[in-house]
Enzyme design. Structure first.
Site, mmCIF file in Angstrom:
data_model
loop_
_atom_site.group_PDB
_atom_site.id
_atom_site.type_symbol
_atom_site.label_atom_id
_atom_site.label_comp_id
_atom_site.label_asym_id
_atom_site.label_seq_id
_atom_site.Cartn_x
_atom_site.Cartn_y
_atom_site.Cartn_z
ATOM 1 N N ASP A 50 -4.126 -4.373 -15.011
ATOM 2 C CA ASP A 50 -2.714 -4.535 -15.378
ATOM 3 C C ASP A 50 -2.462 -5.944 -15.939
ATOM 4 O O ASP A 50 -1.858 -6.100 -17.006
ATOM 5 C CB ASP A 50 -1.802 -4.354 -14.149
ATOM 6 N N GLU A 67 6.159 -5.503 -17.122
ATOM 7 C CA GLU A 67 6.222 -5.213 -15.682
ATOM 8 C C GLU A 67 5.684 -6.349 -14.799
ATOM 9 O O GLU A 67 6.282 -6.663 -13.773
ATOM 10 C CB GLU A 67 5.436 -3.929 -15.351
ATOM 11 N N ASP A 76 4.473 -1.780 -20.381
ATOM 12 C CA ASP A 76 3.871 -1.395 -19.098
ATOM 13 C C ASP A 76 2.370 -1.421 -19.336
ATOM 14 O O ASP A 76 1.813 -0.531 -19.974
ATOM 15 C CB ASP A 76 4.330 0.011 -18.676
ATOM 16 N N ILE A 129 -0.311 -1.091 -17.483
ATOM 17 C CA ILE A 129 -0.904 0.147 -16.969
ATOM 18 C C ILE A 129 0.217 0.908 -16.288
ATOM 19 O O ILE A 129 0.773 0.448 -15.289
ATOM 20 C CB ILE A 129 -2.049 -0.096 -15.957
ATOM 21 N N ASP A 130 0.600 2.020 -16.863
ATOM 22 C CA ASP A 130 1.572 2.890 -16.199
ATOM 23 C C ASP A 130 0.760 3.939 -15.459
ATOM 24 O O ASP A 130 -0.196 4.495 -16.008
ATOM 25 C CB ASP A 130 2.482 3.545 -17.247
ATOM 26 N N THR A 190 -0.521 3.092 -12.233
ATOM 27 C CA THR A 190 -1.577 2.313 -11.563
ATOM 28 C C THR A 190 -2.205 3.127 -10.427
ATOM 29 O O THR A 190 -3.416 3.062 -10.205
ATOM 30 C CB THR A 190 -1.012 0.978 -11.038
ATOM 31 N N ASP A 216 8.774 2.181 -18.111
ATOM 32 C CA ASP A 216 8.212 3.475 -17.704
ATOM 33 C C ASP A 216 8.667 4.610 -18.623
ATOM 34 O O ASP A 216 8.195 5.749 -18.458
ATOM 35 C CB ASP A 216 8.631 3.824 -16.269
HETATM 36 N N1 A3P Z 1 10.661 5.564 -5.939
HETATM 37 C C1 A3P Z 1 10.294 5.697 -7.210
HETATM 38 N N2 A3P Z 1 10.898 6.623 -8.001
HETATM 39 C C2 A3P Z 1 10.536 6.777 -9.299
HETATM 40 N N3 A3P Z 1 9.589 6.023 -9.897
HETATM 41 C C3 A3P Z 1 8.959 5.092 -9.175
HETATM 42 C C4 A3P Z 1 9.277 4.873 -7.798
HETATM 43 N N4 A3P Z 1 8.485 3.882 -7.344
HETATM 44 C C5 A3P Z 1 7.708 3.482 -8.387
HETATM 45 N N5 A3P Z 1 7.997 4.209 -9.481
HETATM 46 C C6 A3P Z 1 7.442 4.094 -10.833
HETATM 47 O O1 A3P Z 1 6.647 5.224 -11.122
HETATM 48 C C7 A3P Z 1 5.712 4.814 -12.110
HETATM 49 C C8 A3P Z 1 4.593 5.811 -12.230
HETATM 50 O O2 A3P Z 1 5.142 7.025 -12.650
HETATM 51 P P1 A3P Z 1 4.416 8.421 -12.406
HETATM 52 O O3 A3P Z 1 4.689 8.821 -11.006
HETATM 53 O O4 A3P Z 1 5.085 9.287 -13.408
HETATM 54 O O5 A3P Z 1 2.970 8.195 -12.664
HETATM 55 C C9 A3P Z 1 5.283 3.462 -11.649
HETATM 56 O O6 A3P Z 1 4.782 2.752 -12.731
HETATM 57 P P2 A3P Z 1 3.467 1.799 -12.540
HETATM 58 O O7 A3P Z 1 2.335 2.650 -12.147
HETATM 59 O O8 A3P Z 1 3.361 1.200 -13.894
HETATM 60 O O9 A3P Z 1 3.851 0.790 -11.504
HETATM 61 C C10 A3P Z 1 6.570 2.869 -11.051
HETATM 62 O O10 A3P Z 1 7.242 1.992 -11.928
HETATM 63 MG MG MG Z 2 4.915 2.207 -14.956
HETATM 64 MG MG MG Z 3 3.462 -1.003 -11.073
HETATM 65 MG MG MG Z 4 2.531 -0.493 -14.625
#
Ligand code: A3P
Ligand code: MG
Ligand code: MG
Ligand code: MG
Length: 351
Positions: free
Chosen positions: A46, A69, A134, A136-137, A139, A291
């Protein structure tokens, strides 16, 4: 030259280069994971990807604001982690020299790398040019060996104008079965992009210059019962139970496909799935602009409609979060209102 041609080119190359770095980390057992204040994980992948993307943006568009991020604070006190990231960053280049030089060349040193990472601290807002990153989305998916995405979007006066998603673990073939897990051979990766009013496209990710692109479009959905819907793997990120109820109301019989990251937006945009539902688990959670910005535009340009659970379009003009929205519904434009009606029935019944 069409509008935003340079921004699109640089964004695609920057995401492609950052994706090379994330792939290197993906194949390592030790990913240098640290826990952030909100208890969510961040890895050397990331941080490194964010440094590389911001360096490309600063070289080409020095006046633009950046909302990213991650922040470098923890790296200033953790020398070992900082050095590992620096080793990755300084050795990640595109193999095509002209593509690499378009990104402005190397970051000078470790300190410059930390400064780059912290350039992503803009508050965002309604005016001017703001990039959302982002690095790494997904993670959690990245750590689990699943899907993840490298995400970059340009927002101008609150409107997303350019969106790019690098999905290193998606198969190049649009018709390959959609799954959240990465097969034996893995996917070789896909780079998705869109410019407002100019359509959406995809091309295989490479380690050099940009491969030939093709136009992508959502699948025409004449029979709702045949639809495939996508949702997060993480039950803490979207309400699986509510989503199952909505699918049932719509007569959808296929099981949901669970995949991490904005690979969900990309997958429905290219017709590998149809609908993406993200219903809030917690009423207080505010979705982050990084995101959604790229995926929202790519889906809309591929023939989709994207709103929150109240039917409002996503509002990228109010800062680092989507403070004016709750949840996400992305679907082909022709059926979006039907999906929204089912969502509202389920949501209102809960109150
Ligand atoms: N309570 C929550 N509700 C919705 N999204 C959330 C969350 N907590 C974290 N996230 C977000 O969900 C993203 C991942 O989405 P998905 O579930 O679709 O893979 C995360 O991005 P990162 O992985 O970049 O931190 C984070 O920003
Ligand atoms: Mg993300
Ligand atoms: Mg994150
Ligand atoms: Mg991320």
């Amino acid at each position: 030259m069409s509008t935003y041609a340079k921004e699109l080119e640089i964004a695609q190359l920057a995401v492609q280069r950052a994706s090379i770095l994330t792939k290197r980390v993906f194949h390592e057992k030790a990913k240098g994971t640290v826990s952030k204040d909100d208890k969510s994980p961040v890895t050397i992948g990331d941080f490194g990807a964010q440094a590389l993307i911001i360096s490309a943006l600063k070289a080409n568009f020095p006046e633009d604001e950046i909302v990213a991020e991650e922040e470098a604070a923890s790296l200033r006190t953790n020398e070992a982690l900082r050095q590992t990231i620096w080793d990755l960053v300084k050795t990640t280049q595109l193999s095509d020299p002209s593509a690499e030089s378009a990104l402005g060349g190397e970051i000078a040193d470790e300190d410059a790398m930390l400064t780059m990472i912290d350039h992503g601290n803009s508050k965002g807002g309604a005016s001017g040019r703001i990039w959302a990153i982002d690095p790494i989305d997904g993670t959690l998916g990245f750590l689990r060996g699943g899907q993840y995405a490298v995400c970059l979007a340009l927002i101008v006066d609150g409107q997303v104008q350019v969106g790019v998603l690098g999905c290193p673990n998606l198969p190049v073939d649009d018709t390959a079965p959609l799954t959240g897990s990465v097969g034996e051979e893995g996917g070789s990766g896909v780079l998705f992009s869109a410019v407002l009013g100019q359509g959406a496209s995809s091309r295989p990710l490479t380690t050099g210059g940009l491969a030939e692109q093709k136009t992508i479009a959502m699948r025409p959905l004449s029979d709702m019962s045949a639809a495939t819907f996508c949702e997060s793997v993480e039950a803490g990120h979207s309400a699986h139970g509510d989503q199952a109820e909505i699918a049932k109301k719509l007569g959808i019989t296929n099981p949901s496909v669970r995949l991490d990251s904005q690979a969900k937006y990309a997958s429905i945009a290219r017709g590998a799935g149809d609908i993406y539902l993200r219903l809030p688990v917690k009423a207080t959670y505010q979705e982050k602009i990084w995101d959604h910005a790229a995926g929202d535009l790519i889906v809309r340009e591929a023939g989709g409609a994207v709103t929150d659970i109240q039917g409002k379009t996503l509002d990228f003009s109010v800062g680092r979060t989507l403070a004016n929205n709750k949840g996400v519904i992305a679907a082909p434009a022709s059926v979006h209102s039907k999906v929204l009606a089912a969502v509202q029935e389920v949501w209102n019944n809960k109150k």
